[in-house]
Write a protein that holds these residues in place. Structure first.
Motif, PDB file in Angstrom:
ATOM      1  N   UNK A  86       0.866  -1.281   0.085  1.00 34.93           N
ATOM      2  CA  UNK A  86      -0.009   0.027  -0.084  1.00 34.93           C
ATOM      3  C   UNK A  86       0.904   1.260  -0.088  1.00 34.93           C
ATOM      4  N   UNK A  87       2.028   1.263   0.567  1.00 35.85           N
ATOM      5  CA  UNK A  87       2.702   2.486   0.919  1.00 35.85           C
ATOM      6  C   UNK A  87       3.321   2.762  -0.312  1.00 35.85           C
ATOM      7  N   UNK A  88       3.900   1.571  -1.160  1.00 34.95           N
ATOM      8  CA  UNK A  88       4.519   1.796  -2.590  1.00 34.95           C
ATOM      9  C   UNK A  88       3.506   2.321  -3.619  1.00 34.95           C
ATOM     10  N   UNK A  89       2.332   1.929  -3.326  1.00 31.33           N
ATOM     11  CA  UNK A  89       1.421   2.572  -4.295  1.00 31.33           C
ATOM     12  C   UNK A  89       0.940   4.085  -4.024  1.00 31.33           C
ATOM     13  N   UNK A  90       0.989   4.376  -2.583  1.00 29.52           N
ATOM     14  CA  UNK A  90       0.697   5.669  -2.425  1.00 29.52           C
ATOM     15  C   UNK A  90       1.878   6.576  -2.766  1.00 29.52           C
ATOM     16  N   UNK A  91       3.229   5.994  -2.508  1.00 25.29           N
ATOM     17  CA  UNK A  91       4.437   6.953  -3.068  1.00 25.29           C
ATOM     18  C   UNK A  91       4.444   6.893  -4.377  1.00 25.29           C
ATOM     19  N   UNK A  92       4.054   5.963  -5.297  1.00 24.78           N
ATOM     20  CA  UNK A  92       4.121   5.970  -6.973  1.00 24.78           C
ATOM     21  C   UNK A  92       3.039   7.104  -7.333  1.00 24.78           C
ATOM     22  N   UNK A  93       1.905   7.132  -6.649  1.00 26.31           N
ATOM     23  CA  UNK A  93       0.791   7.806  -6.896  1.00 26.31           C
ATOM     24  C   UNK A  93       1.001   9.447  -6.674  1.00 26.31           C
ATOM     25  N   UNK A  94       1.862   9.543  -5.470  1.00 29.27           N
ATOM     26  CA  UNK A  94       2.018  11.106  -5.214  1.00 29.27           C
ATOM     27  C   UNK A  94       3.299  11.578  -5.348  1.00 29.27           C
ATOM     28  N   UNK A 244     -15.444  13.963   3.303  1.00 32.73           N
ATOM     29  CA  UNK A 244     -15.263  15.433   3.198  1.00 32.73           C
ATOM     30  C   UNK A 244     -14.459  16.346   4.261  1.00 32.73           C
ATOM     31  N   UNK A 245     -14.453  15.970   5.410  1.00 27.56           N
ATOM     32  CA  UNK A 245     -14.348  16.669   6.401  1.00 27.56           C
ATOM     33  C   UNK A 245     -12.475  16.942   6.496  1.00 27.56           C
ATOM     34  N   UNK A 246     -12.100  18.180   6.627  1.00 29.66           N
ATOM     35  CA  UNK A 246     -10.866  18.527   6.463  1.00 29.66           C
ATOM     36  C   UNK A 246      -9.970  17.632   7.341  1.00 29.66           C
ATOM     37  N   UNK A 247     -10.381  17.064   8.402  1.00 28.41           N
ATOM     38  CA  UNK A 247      -9.546  16.294   9.401  1.00 28.41           C
ATOM     39  C   UNK A 247      -9.290  14.930   8.793  1.00 28.41           C
ATOM     40  N   UNK A 248      -9.764  14.628   7.622  1.00 28.64           N
ATOM     41  CA  UNK A 248      -9.307  13.380   6.845  1.00 28.64           C
ATOM     42  C   UNK A 248      -8.210  13.676   6.013  1.00 28.64           C
ATOM     43  N   UNK A 249      -7.988  14.943   5.922  1.00 25.80           N
ATOM     44  CA  UNK A 249      -6.796  15.442   4.889  1.00 25.80           C
ATOM     45  C   UNK A 249      -5.200  15.298   5.522  1.00 25.80           C
ATOM     46  N   UNK A 250      -4.310  14.796   5.158  1.00 21.41           N
ATOM     47  CA  UNK A 250      -3.109  14.780   5.551  1.00 21.41           C
ATOM     48  C   UNK A 250      -2.428  16.245   5.313  1.00 21.41           C
ATOM     49  N   UNK A 251      -1.936  16.850   6.379  1.00 30.11           N
ATOM     50  CA  UNK A 251      -1.184  18.067   5.859  1.00 30.11           C
ATOM     51  C   UNK A 251       0.094  18.030   5.695  1.00 30.11           C
ATOM     52  N   UNK A 252       0.828  16.955   5.845  1.00 31.64           N
ATOM     53  CA  UNK A 252       2.013  16.549   5.443  1.00 31.64           C
ATOM     54  C   UNK A 252       1.944  15.305   4.160  1.00 31.64           C
ATOM     55  N   UNK A 253       3.230  15.290   3.718  1.00 37.42           N
ATOM     56  CA  UNK A 253       3.202  14.158   2.737  1.00 37.42           C
ATOM     57  C   UNK A 253       2.827  12.725   3.217  1.00 37.42           C
ATOM     58  N   UNK A 255      -0.083  14.218   1.652  1.00 35.97           N
ATOM     59  CA  UNK A 255      -1.157  15.068   1.245  1.00 35.97           C
ATOM     60  C   UNK A 255      -2.522  14.677   0.873  1.00 35.97           C
ATOM     61  N   UNK A 256      -2.617  13.347   1.126  1.00 36.71           N
ATOM     62  CA  UNK A 256      -4.022  12.343   0.709  1.00 36.71           C
ATOM     63  C   UNK A 256      -4.919  12.634   1.618  1.00 36.71           C
ATOM     64  N   UNK A 257      -5.943  12.284   1.355  1.00 35.90           N
ATOM     65  CA  UNK A 257      -6.984  12.286   2.358  1.00 35.90           C
ATOM     66  C   UNK A 257      -7.445  10.630   2.515  1.00 35.90           C
ATOM     67  N   UNK A 258      -7.983  10.297   3.482  1.00 39.48           N
ATOM     68  CA  UNK A 258      -8.567   8.837   3.838  1.00 39.48           C
ATOM     69  C   UNK A 258      -9.146   8.392   2.904  1.00 39.48           C
ATOM     70  N   UNK A 259     -10.067   9.055   2.189  1.00 38.84           N
ATOM     71  CA  UNK A 259     -10.551   8.698   1.081  1.00 38.84           C
ATOM     72  C   UNK A 259      -9.833   8.039  -0.134  1.00 38.84           C
TER      73      UNK A 259
END
Length: 620
Positions: A86-94, A244-253, A255-259
């Protein structure tokens, strides 16, 4: 015959140079003990460094001589193959490194907890499915407890999956929802089967919960956004509340949401996925439109909301509050905390901005001048335009609104609720409870009425997401009202009022998505931003413009974070071209290397020559 064993290792580091797997030779004394996911110690560039084992093989790829693994720090396989994938997939996308993501997935080690924990990793049988759902839950509360009914819906859904043999991951925006969901689960599931992911817990307790999830056959995990990285089985059912709540948004790398992470986890492992909410984010609505998510309905909502075209405590609002107080407490939602939501120079009228980051200033309940962006106090403030020191307050915050309500309704108890206070149950008697969005307390039997007082202010926020954020906060507030209670929305525009008066939530958000498709804004397109020196940003712009995958929207001067002004490039691209764009950006960053370094003006620390953010919500 070669009987040597080789380990592939990743480091928990954001440095681009370390954003790959490194090979090491496993000495004979460690071969029997080493396993995937373990923390080990190795020598890297002449220094001792901690890493994680992500691969073991009898053959090596590196042609030269390999360094030995120094020691196994812990036998606990804390980085599971599924989570690493999962982390590799996120790193590739972001366009980021796996190393900087590990901290989200693997909590800080507690040696004391680990030594006392009985390790036995279960054998799990995967049961992948392809079910993905979007569900609107009616914003109503339980007639007895006053709790929003979404809690029972989430708990029941989790129990159904748990009883079928699956683990479940529930992601909620903040600690208030976390506490309430855990309590709802405890009524219908064995307490020992419920585990939490709470950033407010002490490190040792977080690590204990993590180890329990890692070694469980099945478990219900409930937490805030990092719960999505839980090491329970990969095919665990995923329930995301209020994506859609802003708390689901990561403010650091990254920078993805839980969604987005939930969608990737579902795609990788075939986990059942449910997005539940009172309103709906534009991103989820887009996925419903293209058929990626199946829309489901659970119950009906019959709204009883009036729209006032006035402002503040006008006649309609006053009458509703007075009428509702005869039956119980009234909830009043306002836009901003403190005394004033903004401050202006009393001499020239210029809006006052922070000396540190140029963010807007406001006055808190203690009368202190605070920046909304960085939180710094601005003592002895002087206007940047005329040097005048006297300020005047703009629109009222929650504290000033409480004072005005007290004058309008003498003899009625006024209760101001802030984020710092411990929330208590509001008794079923005439009380006016005033707060900002997201911190509404529970009232016995529900609130007898609700006032959405600053609708125009919320809609006028300088953000692309202002309409959907406002609608989400309003509907979440209405979920605390008892059946048959009345509400009034002051200053809501016709574009969003039909969701309140007619219950046409999907139709309203669908109109927002259609408008953004025409404009080429998210969620119809993905955005990236890149910040660095003028020279580096101009060079990137040239590289991107030579590609047909990206549309460069512009370059502007960013806030000063270094000894020289920074510049920011903003570009858009399609979802389909995302992998190619990420690859293009990685190649550009690799060519930059460490040749050009920026220096932070405050800390003096070196910064990357270019800071790249995919899907940064603050771009527009």
């Amino acid at each position: 015959m070669n009987t040597e064993t080789y380990a592939r290792v990743v480091f928990q580091s954001p440095l681009p140079a370390l954003s790959r797997e490194f090979e090491y030779l496993v000495p004979d004394r460690l071969v029997a003990e080493i396993a995937l996911g373990q923390r080990i110690r190795v020598t890297f560039a002449g220094q001792s460094k901690e890493g994680f084992v992500v691969g073991l093989s009898g053959t090596k790829e590196f042609a030269g001589k390999l360094t030995d693994v120094s020691e196994i720090i812990s036998v606990a396989p804390v980085l599971s193959p599924e989570i690493y994938a999962l982390l590799k997939a996120i790193a590739e996308r972001q366009c980021c490194s796996v190393g900087e993501l590990i901290i989200n997935a693997v909590p800080k080690r507690s040696v004391r907890v680990e030594k006392a924990f009985p390790f036995q990793i279960p054998t799990r049988t995967a049961n992948p499915v392809a079910s993905r759902f979007a569900e609107l839950v009616p914003p109503v509360c339980d007639a007895v407890s006053g709790l929003p009914k979404f809690l029972s819906r989430v708990a029941t859904l989790a129990r159904d999956y748990f009883d079928s043999g699956r683990s479940v991951i529930i992601c909620v925006p903040d600690f208030r929802d976390l506490k309430r969901v855990r309590e709802a689960l405890a009524h219908i599931l064995p307490v020992q089967s419920i585990s939490g992911v709470d950033s407010n817990e002490v490190a040792s307790e977080r690590y204990l919960q993590f180890l329990q999830q890692l070694t469980s056959q099945k478990m219900v995990v409930v937490g805030t956004r990092n719960a999505i990285y839980s090491p329970v089985s990969g095919d665990a059912a995923i329930i995301v509340w209020d994506d859609g709540d802003q708390s689901h948004q990561d403010q650091q790398s990254p920078y993805l949401t839980t969604r987005e992470i939930a969608l990737m986890r579902q795609d990788l492992f075939g986990a059942p996925l449910h997005f539940l909410s009172h309103s709906r984010s534009a991103e989820v609505q887009r996925l419903v439109r293209i058929g990626y998510l199946q829309e489901t309905k659970h119950g009906n909502w019959r709204p009883k909301v009036a729209i006032s075209e006035g402002s503040g405590l006008d006649a309609m609002t006053f009458k509703l509050v007075k009428r509702a107080l005869e039956n119980g407490p009234v909830l009043v939602q306002v836009a901003s905390p403190g005394n004033a939501r903004s401050l202006y120079c009393n001499d020239c009228g210029t809006r006052s901005m922070c000396r540190n980051c140029n963010g807007p200033l406001w006055m808190n309940a203690k009368g202190q001048i605070v920046c909304r962006w960085c939180g710094n106090l601005n003592m002895d403030f002087r206007c940047a335009k005329c040097n005048h020191s006297k300020l005047r307050q703009g629109g009222a915050g929650v504290t000033r609104w409480a004072e005005q309500l007290g004058k309008s309704f003498p003899g009625v108890a006024i209760r101001e609720v802030t984020a710092e206070q411990e929330q208590h149950l509001i008794p079923n008697k005439p009380t006016i409870v005033i707060c900002t969005a997201g911190i509404e307390p529970i009232a016995t039997g529900g609130f007898a009425g609700a006032v959405l007082l600053d609708c125009a202010t919320q809609l006028n926020v300088d953000s692309l997401r202002a309409p959907e954020d406002a609608l989400r906060s309003w509907l979440n507030a209405l979920a605390f009202m008892r059946e048959g209670a009345e509400a009034v929305a002051v200053g809501a525009t016709p574009e969003v009022s039909k969701a309140l008066t007619l219950g046409l939530v999907v139709e309203t958000v669908d109109d927002i998505v259609s408008e953004r498709e025409v404009l080429g804004f998210p969620p119809s397109k993905r955005f990236l931003s890149a910040t660095g020196s003028k020279e580096v940003v101009d060079s990137l712009a040239e590289a991107l413009e030579n590609s047909s995958l990206v549309r460069v929207l512009g370059i502007s001067q960013a806030a000063a974070s270094s000894t020289k002004p920074d510049f920011r490039l903003v570009a858009s691209f399609s979802y389909a071209s995302g992998p190619q764009v990420a690859s293009l950006m990685k190649e550009f960053l690799a060519r930059l290397g460490a040749k050009q370094v920026r220096t932070n003006s405050k800390s003096g620390r070196s910064l990357r020559p270019l800071s790249v953010k995919f899907d940064d919500p603050r771009v527009i």
